[in-house]
Design a protein around this motif. Sequence first.
Motif, PDB file in Angstrom:
ATOM      1  N   VAL A   1       0.866  -1.173   0.000  1.00 11.48           N
ATOM      2  CA  VAL A   1       0.000   0.000   0.000  1.00 11.48           C
ATOM      3  C   VAL A   1       0.899   1.217   0.000  1.00 11.48           C
ATOM      4  O   VAL A   1       1.842   1.306   0.797  1.00 11.48           O
ATOM      5  N   LYS A   2       0.631   2.173  -0.895  1.00 14.55           N
ATOM      6  CA  LYS A   2       1.541   3.305  -1.053  1.00 14.55           C
ATOM      7  C   LYS A   2       1.622   4.140   0.220  1.00 14.55           C
ATOM      8  O   LYS A   2       2.701   4.518   0.659  1.00 14.55           O
ATOM      9  N   TYR A   3       0.469   4.436   0.807  1.00 14.52           N
ATOM     10  CA  TYR A   3       0.457   5.226   2.035  1.00 14.52           C
ATOM     11  C   TYR A   3      -0.389   4.500   3.088  1.00 14.52           C
ATOM     12  O   TYR A   3      -1.535   4.873   3.337  1.00 14.52           O
ATOM     13  N   PRO A   4       0.151   3.465   3.699  1.00 17.31           N
ATOM     14  CA  PRO A   4      -0.640   2.699   4.666  1.00 17.31           C
ATOM     15  C   PRO A   4      -0.954   3.521   5.911  1.00 17.31           C
ATOM     16  O   PRO A   4      -0.138   4.326   6.370  1.00 17.31           O
ATOM     17  N   GLN A   5      -2.159   3.327   6.439  1.00 19.45           N
ATOM     18  CA  GLN A   5      -2.509   3.991   7.687  1.00 19.45           C
ATOM     19  C   GLN A   5      -1.679   3.398   8.821  1.00 19.45           C
ATOM     20  O   GLN A   5      -1.401   2.197   8.842  1.00 19.45           O
ATOM     21  N   SER A   6      -1.307   4.232   9.758  1.00 27.79           N
ATOM     22  CA  SER A   6      -0.440   3.760  10.831  1.00 27.79           C
ATOM     23  C   SER A   6      -0.665   4.587  12.090  1.00 27.79           C
ATOM     24  O   SER A   6      -1.279   5.660  12.055  1.00 27.79           O
TER      25      SER A   6
ATOM     26  N   PRO B   1      -6.045  -6.480  11.624  1.00 22.97           N
ATOM     27  CA  PRO B   1      -7.064  -5.453  11.898  1.00 22.97           C
ATOM     28  C   PRO B   1      -7.419  -4.678  10.631  1.00 22.97           C
ATOM     29  O   PRO B   1      -6.585  -4.483   9.753  1.00 22.97           O
ATOM     30  N   ASN B   2      -8.663  -4.209  10.564  1.00 29.17           N
ATOM     31  CA  ASN B   2      -9.156  -3.512   9.379  1.00 29.17           C
ATOM     32  C   ASN B   2      -9.304  -2.005   9.571  1.00 29.17           C
ATOM     33  O   ASN B   2      -9.492  -1.272   8.602  1.00 29.17           O
ATOM     34  N   THR B   3      -9.280  -1.545  10.811  1.00 29.40           N
ATOM     35  CA  THR B   3      -9.402  -0.115  11.086  1.00 29.40           C
ATOM     36  C   THR B   3      -8.322   0.288  12.085  1.00 29.40           C
ATOM     37  O   THR B   3      -7.750  -0.559  12.778  1.00 29.40           O
ATOM     38  N   LEU B   4      -8.075   1.590  12.170  1.00 30.82           N
ATOM     39  CA  LEU B   4      -7.069   2.068  13.119  1.00 30.82           C
ATOM     40  C   LEU B   4      -7.498   1.796  14.564  1.00 30.82           C
ATOM     41  O   LEU B   4      -6.658   1.537  15.426  1.00 30.82           O
TER      42      LEU B   4
ATOM     43  N   GLU C   1      -9.102  -0.805  15.523  1.00 30.54           N
ATOM     44  CA  GLU C   1      -8.778  -2.209  15.748  1.00 30.54           C
ATOM     45  C   GLU C   1      -7.274  -2.398  15.938  1.00 30.54           C
ATOM     46  O   GLU C   1      -6.844  -3.254  16.720  1.00 30.54           O
ATOM     47  N   VAL C   2      -6.478  -1.604  15.219  1.00 29.34           N
ATOM     48  CA  VAL C   2      -5.026  -1.646  15.407  1.00 29.34           C
ATOM     49  C   VAL C   2      -4.674  -1.264  16.839  1.00 29.34           C
ATOM     50  O   VAL C   2      -3.908  -1.958  17.526  1.00 29.34           O
ATOM     51  N   LYS C   3      -5.251  -0.155  17.307  1.00 32.80           N
ATOM     52  CA  LYS C   3      -4.961   0.313  18.670  1.00 32.80           C
ATOM     53  C   LYS C   3      -5.401  -0.717  19.702  1.00 32.80           C
ATOM     54  O   LYS C   3      -4.684  -0.982  20.671  1.00 32.80           O
ATOM     55  N   ALA C   4      -6.574  -1.306  19.486  1.00 32.48           N
ATOM     56  CA  ALA C   4      -7.066  -2.312  20.429  1.00 32.48           C
ATOM     57  C   ALA C   4      -6.148  -3.529  20.462  1.00 32.48           C
ATOM     58  O   ALA C   4      -5.868  -4.085  21.537  1.00 32.48           O
TER      59      ALA C   4
END
Length: 237
Positions: free
Chosen positions: A83-88, A191-194, A196-199
């Motif tokens: 992904v060129k600009y992955p969410q993080s 995870p599919n959302t930020l 969910e990433v944080k959790a």
Amino acid sequence: MYRRVQEMGYRCRIPQVKPLLNQKQQQKRLTWATEKQHWTVAQWSKVLFTDESKFCMSFGNQGARVWRKTGERERPKCLKSSVKYPQSVMVWGALSAAGVGPLCFIKGSVNAASYQEVLEHFMLPSAEKLYGDEDFIFQHDLAPAHSAKTNGKWFTDHGITVLNWPANSPDLNPIENLWDIGKRKLRDTRPNTLDEVKAAIEASWASITPQQCHKLIASMPRRIEAVISAKGFPTKY
């Protein structure tokens, strides 16, 4: 020829990625390790190790190699996604021999001002939780936001001793092992959302036991010896 090379003990492997060290940095690492060579585990237990790490939501396929037949190059299972600009999210954490402190999710880029907010609202509570009224030594790396002059004044004003630290030395910071554990678990949960990433990060962090932390801190003398043996070059840690 390939068989003969294998018989000699050589195997084809992808090179490990390590920070680039110039000669001056290697010498500083060696000098630092030599100075700390006789520190005991009890002395390292006084150190509060801290660091930031970036966790990306999109990991893609992680394998560097795949087994495939002729004509299967474009099959989905044979591709490595990107992904060129992955969410993080950027996360700050603290580790001691007694356990870990509360995580801080950092919004935006880290500068001296935002870093002092982290120190005030997360580092100090971490130190109070893990050390109580006992003295401790604070560790962070030489990132620009960390080494700003205003931060030096902040530590002086709060009476906190800061451990001198060699540049480009993640192999000396045991908290890196905890980041690796968290990222491996994220690859499994996908995870599919930020949120969910944080959790997932928080769940991974909460599962870390004091025994794990003490074991990591107890590895510091071995890390020091590894740097000395490598004459300042990167180690296996």
